[in-house]
Design an enzyme around this catalytic site. Structure first.
Site, PDB file in Angstrom:
ATOM      1  N   GLN A  34     -87.601  32.766  89.509  1.00 22.98           N
ATOM      2  CA  GLN A  34     -88.586  31.894  90.140  1.00 22.98           C
ATOM      3  C   GLN A  34     -88.988  30.821  89.142  1.00 22.98           C
ATOM      4  OE1 GLN A  34     -92.872  32.991  90.519  1.00 22.98           O
ATOM      5  NE2 GLN A  34     -92.326  33.189  92.678  1.00 22.98           N
TER       6      GLN A  34
ATOM      7  N   TYR B 172    -100.192  26.363  92.910  1.00 17.93           N
ATOM      8  CA  TYR B 172     -99.452  25.781  91.798  1.00 17.93           C
ATOM      9  C   TYR B 172     -99.104  24.331  92.136  1.00 17.93           C
ATOM     10  CZ  TYR B 172     -99.086  29.954  88.869  1.00 17.93           C
ATOM     11  OH  TYR B 172     -99.368  30.990  88.022  1.00 17.93           O
TER      12      TYR B 172
END
Length: 177
Positions: free
Chosen positions: A69, A122
Site C-alpha cells: 500500500q 490521507y
C-alpha cells in the site's frame, strides 16, 4: 527501524502467506519522507528495495502474492516525523511532493500489486473531500476538480505499472465529518 522493513514485518507476512492466504498486503509505505505519519513506518525508497525483495521472495515461496500500500498522509503528519511542514490539499500545498511512482521500486521489489491509499483523511482523500479541500483553483470546488489530483496520481501509477502489477485504490465511502 529507520523507516525500513523490520524482522517483525518479515515474520508476520511470511506467516500469513504460510497460512494459505492468497495475497498479503504490506500496509502503508510513504511515497516520500513528507508522507510519513508515524516514526516506525515504511518509506518507499531505493535503499529498502533489497529488504523488500527478500520479503516478497519469502511470500512467493510460501505460495502467496504480495501487495504494498503506497500513499502520502498529507497533513496527518508532524514536522518532527516528516522533516518538513506537513502538506495538505489546502493552504500552500506543493504538488511536487506526492509522487506515487518512484523508480518503479514496488515492482523491482517483487510486489504483485500496489494499493494506492486514497482514504481515511490521507492526502488524496483530503483533495476529494469538500470538508478538507478549500482550494479555489482547478483542484478545488466541483467534484470533477476535487478528483483531478487523484486522477493524475492514478494515471502516473497505471502508466508505470501497466501489465506489470495489479493496481488497487483504497477509498472510504464517507468522510465521517
Amino acid at each position: 527501524e529507520n523507516n525500513s522493513p523490520s524482522q517483525s514485518l518479515f515474520d508476520y507476512h511470511t506467516a500469513v502467506a504460510r497460512g494459505g492466504i492468497g495475497m498479503t498486503t504490506v500496509a502503508y509505505a510513504a511515497v516520500c519522507r513528507s508522507g510519513l505519519s508515524f516514526e516506525r513506518q515504511l518509506w518507499m525508497r531505493e535503499e529498502i528495495v533489497p529488504d523488500l525483495k527478500k520479503l516478497t521472495d519469502a511470500i512467493h515461496a510460501e505460495g502467496a502474492k504480495a501487495s504494498i500500500q503506497l500513499g502520502h498522509c498529507g497533513n496527518m503528519s508532524h514536522r518532527r516525523i516528516c522533516g518538513c511542514m506537513p502538506y495538505g490539499a489546502s493552504r500552500g500545498f506543493n504538488l511536487y511532493s506526492p509522487t506515487f511512482v518512484h523508480k518503479m521500486n514496488a515492482i523491482r521489489a517483487g510486489f504483485d500489486a500496489v494499493e494506492i491509499h486514497a482514504g481515511h483523511g490521507y492526502l488524496i482523500s483530503q483533495f476529494l473531500s469538500p470538508y478538507t479541500n478549500h482550494r479555489r483553483d482547478e483542484y478545488g470546488g466541483s467534484l470533477e476538480n476535487r478528483m483531478r489530483f487523484m486522477k493524475r496520481c492514478m494515471k502516473a501509477v497505471t502508466d508505470a505499472g501497466k501489465g506489470k502489477v495489479a493496481i488497487f485504490v483504497k477509498m472510504n465511502t464517507r468522510d465521517g465529518f
